[in-house]
Design an enzyme around this catalytic site. Structure first.
Site, PDB file in Angstrom:
ATOM      1  N   HIS A   8       0.859  -1.186   0.000  1.00 32.25           N
ATOM      2  CA  HIS A   8       0.000   0.000   0.000  1.00 32.25           C
ATOM      3  C   HIS A   8       0.895   1.235   0.000  1.00 32.25           C
ATOM      4  O   HIS A   8       1.238   1.783   1.050  1.00 32.25           O
ATOM      5  CB  HIS A   8      -0.923  -0.019   1.224  1.00 32.25           C
ATOM      6  CG  HIS A   8      -1.966   1.060   1.214  1.00 32.25           C
ATOM      7  ND1 HIS A   8      -3.151   0.964   1.912  1.00 32.25           N
ATOM      8  CD2 HIS A   8      -2.008   2.265   0.613  1.00 32.25           C
ATOM      9  CE1 HIS A   8      -3.865   2.062   1.729  1.00 32.25           C
ATOM     10  NE2 HIS A   8      -3.186   2.877   0.938  1.00 32.25           N
ATOM     11  N   HIS A  10       1.330   4.776  -2.534  1.00 30.69           N
ATOM     12  CA  HIS A  10       1.005   5.577  -3.721  1.00 30.69           C
ATOM     13  C   HIS A  10       2.309   6.217  -4.175  1.00 30.69           C
ATOM     14  O   HIS A  10       2.912   6.970  -3.388  1.00 30.69           O
ATOM     15  CB  HIS A  10      -0.030   6.647  -3.391  1.00 30.69           C
ATOM     16  CG  HIS A  10      -1.301   6.068  -2.838  1.00 30.69           C
ATOM     17  ND1 HIS A  10      -2.405   5.810  -3.621  1.00 30.69           N
ATOM     18  CD2 HIS A  10      -1.621   5.663  -1.579  1.00 30.69           C
ATOM     19  CE1 HIS A  10      -3.370   5.289  -2.860  1.00 30.69           C
ATOM     20  NE2 HIS A  10      -2.916   5.185  -1.618  1.00 30.69           N
ATOM     21  N   HIS A 196      -9.465   0.640  -1.535  1.00 25.77           N
ATOM     22  CA  HIS A 196      -9.434   1.308  -0.225  1.00 25.77           C
ATOM     23  C   HIS A 196     -10.841   1.210   0.373  1.00 25.77           C
ATOM     24  O   HIS A 196     -11.825   1.532  -0.298  1.00 25.77           O
ATOM     25  CB  HIS A 196      -9.097   2.786  -0.371  1.00 25.77           C
ATOM     26  CG  HIS A 196      -7.648   3.066  -0.654  1.00 25.77           C
ATOM     27  ND1 HIS A 196      -6.943   2.478  -1.664  1.00 25.77           N
ATOM     28  CD2 HIS A 196      -6.772   3.921  -0.029  1.00 25.77           C
ATOM     29  CE1 HIS A 196      -5.687   2.943  -1.647  1.00 25.77           C
ATOM     30  NE2 HIS A 196      -5.561   3.818  -0.681  1.00 25.77           N
ATOM     31  N   GLU A 199     -11.369   3.087   5.958  1.00 24.43           N
ATOM     32  CA  GLU A 199     -10.403   4.027   6.539  1.00 24.43           C
ATOM     33  C   GLU A 199     -11.219   5.176   7.144  1.00 24.43           C
ATOM     34  O   GLU A 199     -11.440   5.238   8.335  1.00 24.43           O
ATOM     35  CB  GLU A 199      -9.436   4.557   5.468  1.00 24.43           C
ATOM     36  CG  GLU A 199      -8.459   5.601   5.998  1.00 24.43           C
ATOM     37  CD  GLU A 199      -7.747   6.385   4.877  1.00 24.43           C
ATOM     38  OE1 GLU A 199      -8.248   6.411   3.737  1.00 24.43           O
ATOM     39  OE2 GLU A 199      -6.697   6.997   5.172  1.00 24.43           O
ATOM     40  N   ASP A 279       1.563   3.987   2.706  1.00 27.52           N
ATOM     41  CA  ASP A 279       0.535   4.832   2.088  1.00 27.52           C
ATOM     42  C   ASP A 279       1.164   5.989   1.296  1.00 27.52           C
ATOM     43  O   ASP A 279       1.489   5.820   0.131  1.00 27.52           O
ATOM     44  CB  ASP A 279      -0.445   5.333   3.160  1.00 27.52           C
ATOM     45  CG  ASP A 279      -1.825   5.667   2.595  1.00 27.52           C
ATOM     46  OD1 ASP A 279      -2.041   5.482   1.383  1.00 27.52           O
ATOM     47  OD2 ASP A 279      -2.695   6.109   3.376  1.00 27.52           O
ATOM     48  N   ASP A 280       1.338   7.158   1.912  1.00 33.53           N
ATOM     49  CA  ASP A 280       1.939   8.322   1.243  1.00 33.53           C
ATOM     50  C   ASP A 280       3.079   8.848   2.120  1.00 33.53           C
ATOM     51  O   ASP A 280       2.919   9.850   2.836  1.00 33.53           O
ATOM     52  CB  ASP A 280       0.878   9.416   1.041  1.00 33.53           C
ATOM     53  CG  ASP A 280      -0.262   8.929   0.162  1.00 33.53           C
ATOM     54  OD1 ASP A 280      -0.065   8.865  -1.059  1.00 33.53           O
ATOM     55  OD2 ASP A 280      -1.331   8.593   0.700  1.00 33.53           O
TER      56      ASP A 280
HETATM   57 ZN   LIG Z   1      -3.855   4.775   0.229  1.00 37.78          ZN
END
Ligand SMILES: [Zn+2]
Length: 317
Positions: A8, A10, A196, A199, A279-280
Site C-alpha cells: 500500500h 502511492h 481502499h 479508513e 501509504d503516502d
Molecule cells: Zn492509500
C-alpha cells in the site's frame, strides 16, 4: 535480516517537499515558498484536507522524466531497508486531467520499476487506481485506455508490470458498489482487484468491496474492528488488510501513534492477515521501515514484527 513487501504505497505520495521545490524552481524559475512554509502545510485535519494538497502538488509532475525521477528517488530511499517486493499504486486519472496520458505516465513509471528489478533486486510492479470521486464512467474510460495501450504489441514488454486495479481518493461519500461493472471488466482482463475501504468510511464499504467488487485485498480496513461479523468473514477468507499506521495517525483516523499500533495488534488478535505499509510516506512522516520502527518503539516484539513481514510476502500477488 528484515524481508518484507510493501502493498500500500502511492508512488505520488513519495513526492517529498524538497523535491517539489526543486520541480517548482526548475519549471517556474522561482520558488513560491520556503521549505518551512511548505512543511507546515503537511499537517492535516482529515483525509480530504490531505487530498487537496496531494492533488495540487501532483500538478508539478508534467513530463515523462518527472515520473521516472519520482520513482527512482523512492527506490533509492527504500533500497537496503529489507524491502524485496512492492506493489505500488498510481493515479492515471489525475495525471490525465493534468495533460499527461496513461501511456506517458505508465511507460515512465514502468521503466523505473523495471530498473528497480534489475538494479536493486526489488520485485516492483504497479496497480492503477480509479479515483472514486470521479465516478464509474470515468473509471471505465481509464480502463479503456489500458486496453488500448496493450493492444499495441510493442507494449507487451510492460504487461507484467501492471498487475491490478484499485480504488482510492475520498472514501466516505463514494461507496464501492457503482464500480462493480468496471471491476468485473478488469478481472476478466486478468488484473488483480483491491480497493481502499474502512479508513474514513464505515465497515459497510468493506463488505461492499468484498461482495460487489470481489476484491482480493482491502486497503486500510481498520474500521473492520467495529463489525464482528465482518471480522469473521475477513478471517475465514484470509483477506489481507494493508494497514498504514503512520497514515492513520497523520489523517486522524486514530488519535495517537499508540492507538495506530493498537489497531494492528487488535486485528492480529482477531486472526486477520494484517500487513504494515506506508501509504503516502512523504506526507505522513515515514516510509515502510519507519512504520515498522513505530511498532518497535511502541513495544511490539520481534516475533510479531516477523509475522507481519511474513504476512506481507504471503499477501503479495
Ligand atoms: Zn492509500
Amino acid at each position: 535480516m528484515d524481508n518484507f513487501a510493501e502493498l500500500h504505497l502511492h508512488i505520488e505520495g513519495t513526492l517529498e517537499p524538497e523535491y517539489l521545490m526543486e520541480l517548482q524552481a526548475r519549471k517556474n524559475g522561482t520558488q513560491l515558498e520556503t521549505i518551512d512554509e511548505l512543511r507546515k502545510k503537511y499537517s492535516f485535519s482529515d483525509l480530504q484536507d490531505f487530498l487537496n494538497l496531494y492533488y495540487e502538488s501532483m500538478q508539478m509532475l508534467n513530463a515523462s522524466d518527472d515520473y521516472s525521477e519520482l520513482a527512482d528517488r523512492y527506490f533509492q530511499r527504500v533500497v537496503g531497508t529489507g524491502l524485496t517486493q512492492v506493489e505500488a499504486f498510481f493515479d492515471p486519472q489525475t495525471h490525465g486531467a493534468n495533460g499527461n496520458s496513461f501511456e506517458t505516465v505508465f511507460k515512465a513509471l514502468a521503466n523505473s520499476f523495471q530498473q528497480a528489478n534489475d538494479k536493486y533486486g526489488i520485485n516492483a510492479r504497479l496497480i492503477m487506481c480509479f479515483e472514486r470521486d470521479r465516478g464509474p464512467e470515468a473509471a471505465k474510460k481509464t480502463l479503456d485506455d489500458v486496453f488500448a495501450f496493450f493492444e499495441n504489441k510493442e507494449n507487451d514488454v510492460f504487461s507484467n508490470l501492471l498487475i491490478g486495479v484499485g480504488l482510492d481518493s475520498a472514501e466516505a461519500p463514494f461507496p464501492p458498489a457503482p464500480f462493480a461493472g468496471v471491476y468485473e471488466r478488469a478481472r476478466n482482463y486478468g488484473l488483480h482487484l483491491v480497493a481502499h475501504a474502512g479508513e474514513e468510511g464505515s465497515p459497510e464499504n468493506i463488505w461492499s468491496a468484498l461482495d460487489d467488487l470481489g476484491v482480493e485485498r482491502i486497503d486500510h480496513g481498520v474500521r473492520a474492528l467495529e463489525d464482528e461479523a465482518l471480522l469473521k468473514r475477513l478471517e475465514k477468507d484470509r483477506v489481507p488488510l494493508t494497514v498504514c499506521p503512520l497514515s492513520n495517525y497523520a489523517l486522524k483516523v486514530v488519535d495517537s501513534k499508540k492507538s495506530a499500533v493498537r489497531k494492528v495488534l487488535d486485528l492480529l488478535d482477531k486472526g486477520i492477515m494484517v500487513t504494515v505499509n506506508s501509504d503516502d510516506p512523504a506526507y505522513f512522516g515515514g516510509y515502510i521501515d519507519d512504520n515498522y520502527e513505530l511498532l518497535r518503539s511502541e513495544g511490539v516484539g520481534e516475533d510479531v514484527i516477523e509475522l507481519l513481514m511474513q504476512n506481507s510476502l504471503k499477501a503479495a500477488f
